[in-house]
Write a protein that holds these residues in place. Structure first.
Motif, PDB file in Angstrom:
ATOM      1  N   HIS A  32       0.837  -1.210   0.000  1.00  0.00           N
ATOM      2  CA  HIS A  32       0.000   0.000   0.000  1.00  0.00           C
ATOM      3  C   HIS A  32       0.867   1.253   0.000  1.00  0.00           C
ATOM      4  CE1 HIS A  32      -3.879  -2.010   0.649  1.00  0.00           C
ATOM      5  NE2 HIS A  32      -3.188  -2.875   1.374  1.00  0.00           N
TER       6      HIS A  32
ATOM      7  N   SER B 112      -4.492   9.874   4.433  1.00  0.00           N
ATOM      8  CA  SER B 112      -5.322   8.702   4.159  1.00  0.00           C
ATOM      9  C   SER B 112      -6.429   8.558   5.195  1.00  0.00           C
ATOM     10  CB  SER B 112      -4.455   7.440   4.170  1.00  0.00           C
ATOM     11  OG  SER B 112      -5.269   6.288   4.025  1.00  0.00           O
TER      12      SER B 112
ATOM     13  N   CYS C 218      -7.726   5.640   5.747  1.00  0.00           N
ATOM     14  CA  CYS C 218      -7.527   4.292   6.278  1.00  0.00           C
ATOM     15  C   CYS C 218      -6.303   4.311   7.187  1.00  0.00           C
ATOM     16  CB  CYS C 218      -7.311   3.285   5.153  1.00  0.00           C
ATOM     17  SG  CYS C 218      -8.664   3.229   3.965  1.00  0.00           S
ATOM     18  N   HIS C 219      -6.197   3.348   8.068  1.00  0.00           N
ATOM     19  CA  HIS C 219      -5.046   3.329   8.958  1.00  0.00           C
ATOM     20  C   HIS C 219      -4.764   1.925   9.479  1.00  0.00           C
ATOM     21  CE1 HIS C 219      -8.526   4.321  11.677  1.00  0.00           C
ATOM     22  NE2 HIS C 219      -8.037   3.253  12.275  1.00  0.00           N
ATOM     23  N   VAL C 220      -3.589   1.794  10.091  1.00  0.00           N
ATOM     24  CA  VAL C 220      -3.151   0.515  10.642  1.00  0.00           C
ATOM     25  C   VAL C 220      -3.031   0.648  12.153  1.00  0.00           C
ATOM     26  CG1 VAL C 220      -1.288  -1.196  10.688  1.00  0.00           C
ATOM     27  CG2 VAL C 220      -1.883  -0.058   8.540  1.00  0.00           C
TER      28      VAL C 220
ATOM     29  N   LEU D 276      -5.699  -3.617   9.442  1.00  0.00           N
ATOM     30  CA  LEU D 276      -5.998  -2.535   8.499  1.00  0.00           C
ATOM     31  C   LEU D 276      -7.461  -2.153   8.626  1.00  0.00           C
ATOM     32  CD1 LEU D 276      -5.132  -0.678   6.157  1.00  0.00           C
ATOM     33  CD2 LEU D 276      -5.686  -2.539   4.573  1.00  0.00           C
TER      34      LEU D 276
ATOM     35  N   SER E 240     -10.617   0.434   7.457  1.00  0.00           N
ATOM     36  CA  SER E 240     -11.016   1.227   6.293  1.00  0.00           C
ATOM     37  C   SER E 240     -12.467   1.658   6.416  1.00  0.00           C
ATOM     38  CB  SER E 240     -10.835   0.387   5.023  1.00  0.00           C
ATOM     39  OG  SER E 240     -11.382   1.038   3.887  1.00  0.00           O
TER      40      SER E 240
ATOM     41  N   THR F 270      -5.782   1.080  -1.577  1.00  0.00           N
ATOM     42  CA  THR F 270      -5.913   1.846  -0.341  1.00  0.00           C
ATOM     43  C   THR F 270      -4.553   2.414   0.078  1.00  0.00           C
ATOM     44  OG1 THR F 270      -7.773   0.543   0.468  1.00  0.00           O
ATOM     45  CG2 THR F 270      -6.454   1.671   2.128  1.00  0.00           C
TER      46      THR F 270
ATOM     47  N   ILE G 252      -2.157   4.247   3.146  1.00  0.00           N
ATOM     48  CA  ILE G 252      -2.024   4.316   4.595  1.00  0.00           C
ATOM     49  C   ILE G 252      -0.893   5.288   4.923  1.00  0.00           C
ATOM     50  CG2 ILE G 252      -2.904   1.997   5.095  1.00  0.00           C
ATOM     51  CD1 ILE G 252      -0.017   1.003   5.187  1.00  0.00           C
TER      52      ILE G 252
END
Length: 425
Positions: free
Chosen positions: A179, A185, A187-189, A198, A200, A209, A211
């Motif tokens: 990614h 973003s 989305c995140h981890v 992950l 979303s 996606t 990150i």
């Protein structure tokens, strides 16, 4: 938000300062004060500890039986990145059916042309040849080995202990590494042990996606420098181009007596009293970088007990609080570490409630409810508040809302916060 992917690392390594308090296999915390806690340390290298015999056997079978010999034979102390490179190489040569990392970015030419990175490559190859000559096949091509090491350098992730709110090690996640980066973003981890999760806004996983590879609590120039050092690109995302957000994060404190305002930018004036800046913007920026660096290396450079660390952080707050505003990103991270330290102390500080919530609203203003950085800060605030006999439920309720968004209802942080809110008042 939705959990769209979970991934265990191809290889992971704890930082030296955490190798006695976290399991080298699952990255769960080892608490010696618990009666049922079990701490197993490798007798040969003494550089890895485990929470159970199951984890010890798993790591031995997977990689440590080979890694242990290298660690024992190596004269110099290996960095976390060096050890991660070794573990990845051992996993690859020992598992022909393992994940394919050939498709990952390597930045081979860029690393080889960088004196600093080229020196690292030379050092790690020297260690492998001197200490691992009986382990690595002689037929393994040097260029192939260097390419794998380069892949680790630009694709590894810092593994965050969500309850400590700091990286405790580093791991190689082949899926996540595909990614691209964007600070902005949506989305995140997050992490559960060493498992990467992950999150979303879309229910379905999408390979396109983006990150963020770095903390968004850093100023733009620090985020860009971190990305440029290993990816050789300059991020120009929406967040990086948000000048007002960045100037707020670098703001200095208004020096007018009794004024609680702050000053943004080189030619700015106080947001409250309107008076021009007294502290030069360059000094504010330099102080921000210096404090961030001090906080990042706090556990690496000093071995302090909780009370000593708390007092040291208070001294930093007194020193930098004269210059930097309450909304400055370095002050916010100092407040966060001070609150975490207070939550771990045996004796509750008199101003615990203030310590708990100081800077929380600035975190929220910067990133919004549902950002993992905000959830972690709210979690620490709740840990502090839970030490008090009486406190408002406003922050815990906000923390639950944020954690469900950022981490999901099954994450240990969300469960702790939900239990806190559900407790009878």
């Amino acid at each position: 938000m939705y959990t769209v992917a979970r991934e265990k690392p191809l290889a992971a390594v704890l930082s030296p300062e955490f190798q006695d308090t976290y399991c080298a296999t699952c990255f769960s915390e080892i608490d010696p004060s618990h009666l049922d806690s079990e701490i197993l340390t490798c007798d040969d290298c003494t550089q890895v500890s485990y929470c159970s015999l199951k984890c010890q056997r798993k790591d031995w079978k997977t990689v440590h039986q080979l890694e242990c010999e290298i660690l024992r034979r190596t004269a110099q102390n290996m960095t976390v990145t060096m050890r991660l490179c070794v573990r990845v190489l051992l996993n690859i040569i020992g598992n022909s059916n393992g994940p394919d990392i050939d498709a990952l970015e390597t930045n081979y030419k860029e690393f080889r042309s960088s004196p600093k990175h080229n020196q690292f490559l030379s050092d790690i190859l020297t260690i492998i040849k001197a200490s691992g000559h009986n382990i690595f096949p002689k037929s393994m091509d040097n260029n192939k080995m260097i390419a794998i090491i380069c892949s680790v350098l630009c694709n590894s992730f810092g593994i965050i202990a969500e309850k400590r709110v700091e990286p405790i090690g580093s791991g190689m996640y082949v899926g996540l590494a595909t990614h691209n980066h964007s600070c902005a973003s949506t989305c995140h981890v997050v992490f559960d042990g060493n498992q990467a999760v992950l999150r979303s806004r879309d229910r379905q996983y999408c390979k396109n996606t983006t990150i963020s590879y770095v903390s968004r609590m850093l100023p733009t120039f620090e985020r860009q420098k971190s990305i440029r050092n290993v990816h050789f690109i300059t991020c120009r995302c929406e967040m990086c181009l948000n000048e007002d957000l960045d100037l707020t994060g670098l703001a200095s404190k208004c020096q007018t007596s009794k004024c609680q305002g702050f000053v943004k930018g080189a030619n700015g004036s106080c947001t409250t009293c309107g008076k021009p800046a007294v502290i030069p913007f360059e000094q504010s920026t330099q102080s921000t970088s210096k404090l961030l660096d001090t906080l990042e290396n706090l556990h690496k450079s000093q071995q302090l007990d909780t009370v000593q660390e708390y007092r040291h952080l208070q001294n930093l707050q007194e020193e930098y609080g004269r210059i930097l505003a309450d909304c400055n990103v370095a002050i916010l991270q100092l407040d966060e570490q001070l609150a975490y330290c207070a939550s771990e102390m045996k004796n509750v500080p008199e101003d615990m409630e203030l310590i708990a919530i100081r800077g929380v609203q600035h975190f929220i203003s910067r990133l919004g409810i549902g950002a993992p950085e905000v959830t972690r800060r709210l979690y620490i605030a709740c840990k502090c508040l839970s030490r008090l006999q009486k406190y408002s439920m406003d922050i815990p309720k906000l923390a639950v809302q944020s954690s469900l968004e950022s981490h999901g209802e099954d994450h240990p942080i969300s469960k702790f916060l939900a239990d806190l809110v559900d407790e009878p008042e």
